[in-house]
Enzyme design. Sequence first.
Site, PDB file in Angstrom:
ATOM      1  N   SER A 130      10.175  47.705  20.623  1.00 59.62           N
ATOM      2  CA  SER A 130      11.057  48.865  20.704  1.00 59.62           C
ATOM      3  C   SER A 130      10.591  49.833  21.792  1.00 59.62           C
ATOM      4  O   SER A 130      10.533  49.460  22.966  1.00 59.62           O
ATOM      5  CB  SER A 130      11.128  49.544  19.332  1.00 59.62           C
ATOM      6  OG  SER A 130      12.135  50.526  19.298  1.00 59.62           O
TER       7      SER A 130
ATOM      8  N   HIS B 278      16.226  45.051  13.815  1.00 55.61           N
ATOM      9  CA  HIS B 278      15.251  45.631  14.736  1.00 55.61           C
ATOM     10  C   HIS B 278      13.813  45.544  14.224  1.00 55.61           C
ATOM     11  O   HIS B 278      12.872  45.399  15.013  1.00 55.61           O
ATOM     12  CB  HIS B 278      15.612  47.100  14.987  1.00 55.61           C
ATOM     13  CG  HIS B 278      14.926  47.733  16.156  1.00 55.61           C
ATOM     14  ND1 HIS B 278      15.226  47.407  17.460  1.00 55.61           N
ATOM     15  CD2 HIS B 278      13.939  48.667  16.223  1.00 55.61           C
ATOM     16  CE1 HIS B 278      14.462  48.116  18.279  1.00 55.61           C
ATOM     17  NE2 HIS B 278      13.670  48.892  17.553  1.00 55.61           N
TER      18      HIS B 278
END
Length: 593
Positions: free
Chosen positions: A168, A373
């Site tokens: 990320s 994610h």
Amino acid sequence: MCVFFPETECVKIGNYLKDFSSTEDPDTYLTPPKIIRRHGYPAEAHIIQSEDGYLSEYHRIPHGKTKKHVKSPYPVLLHHGLLCSSIDWIVNGPEKSLGYILADEGYDVWMANARGNTYSRSHVTLSPKQQEFWNFTFHEVAKYDLPAAVDYILNVTNSKKLIYIGHSLGTTTFYAFASSRPEYNSKILVHVGIAPVAMLSHTTSAFKLLLPFAKQIESFYDWYSKGAFLERDLMTSIFCKIMCGTSVFHYNVCEQLIVFKLFGKDVQQFNTALIPVLMNNMPAGTSVKNMIHCSQLIRSGKFLQYDYGLKENIIHYSSATPPAYNLSQITVPVKFYHGKNDILANPVDVKLLYQQLPKPMGCKMIDYEKWNHVDFLWAIDVNRLFNKDLVLFLRNVTQTPNFIRNTVIDAFNERLMNPAVDPPVSEFESYDHIPGAAELNKIFKDLPNQNPFSDFHDSAKNHFESNFKKVQTDISHNMNQVKRAFDDHVQETGISIKKAAVDAQASFDTSISKTKEAELFPVTFLVASEQTNCLPGKASEQLPGIFRPVLAQNYQSCLLSSVPLLRNPKISANSDHLFYDSVAESSANTKES
């Protein structure tokens, strides 16, 4: 319970009750180094000072539980995402967490803690209670912290390059780092981007809900915490307790309203047993300015530096708008992993980013429809769906004979460039199990130990000169052969051209003699071997292709354009022949000729 959460099966609720009726996870209140040691791995904490005075704490697993595994010459740097910490890489236990798995693979594992999080709240002169301490975004982490960390890790491990794996915002920081500090590209062997983030125009995460209130949020945290955002204080702890508590109800609230709304819904892979450990370590804190910078990426859809506003931009950048990060400066090979159900790092944005990087090595979407994610860190089946592929990729990159050969060549080049430096002890003994590595290792060991630069240089010079002479001889021989073949071809072509010209003259004379009209205007007809542009079609077919000009298929029309004529008003304006209009009345044979 199923009434309040209709999308969650009652069986799953029963599993929750079973999971959390047991003894609390002993890792819940431990720091990452203590968790690592509790599982039988060595752990270290290193304080790394950046150029601008920030002190960041990096956690290290120097090797696996045993040293039986082949040790890689390349350390691995793992960098967490937004509001996270080094706990990300160990929270899923020794069997599923990437930190442990890579250590067991033989890598020296380093886990970053970005400035401002729980473990990196120090500065040589500033205090976290001062607003100036929180005046940073991921840009400063990229510009100051990562260069210091890379140099420190390479120095401690005595390595030339390292492997950078980011998740990320850890990937975002890398792209800012490698583009703004391009001199460090040569120190990174490969970058692995997990759920990579730079462009965010297609994100549907709940983070977008903060955009309209960015200024208000910034003002509140500037007043409340001098610019710190969700640091681990009393207010944050109370919030986490209310939202994610210790009951099944709280776990459902945490799962449905926080995790799934921010990162994508994946009920099957979310391991709720990790919630107590996660909530004791997350959010780990950052600056509100960093949050605003991330929101600007969503708003603009571009990978830009921090936007201060028109006036401040002119002061900082000498431009009304913030500059874009130059991704073409990133010369590190990159490998991407992303999920189809990732609502933060949307697959469209991931591909747009991937296409702009100069050295792509693959962009793999996880073969699971609901992969989100954070499944890369917390998923129940993370080994089967992700970790296994990543480990194989790193093996192919670092342990293939070609890669070892390139490393040997780098070592040779370094000795040529630095003759005063003694040759290092072979770094490749650990690769003897790989086909071809033993031979390369022997070559490296057999290099003379006394005056290595001089001996190696003389040997290389003699080898070069010997090969150069051989190449010169081969080139000379080939050129003579080509010249002889060319001369022969020209001679044969010249004969063909002359014969074609003679045939053309004969054909032309025959045409004139058969004409009914007696009076022709004078024509100067030059028939030389060079005049090939006006040869008839059949003659042109006798010429080799490479020597054929574009021959006029209409023979008489070509002569009109190339031979001087005595203009005669009786010639038809539309006639393609040299004769009077009465030529049209000639016999069929005359026309054909």
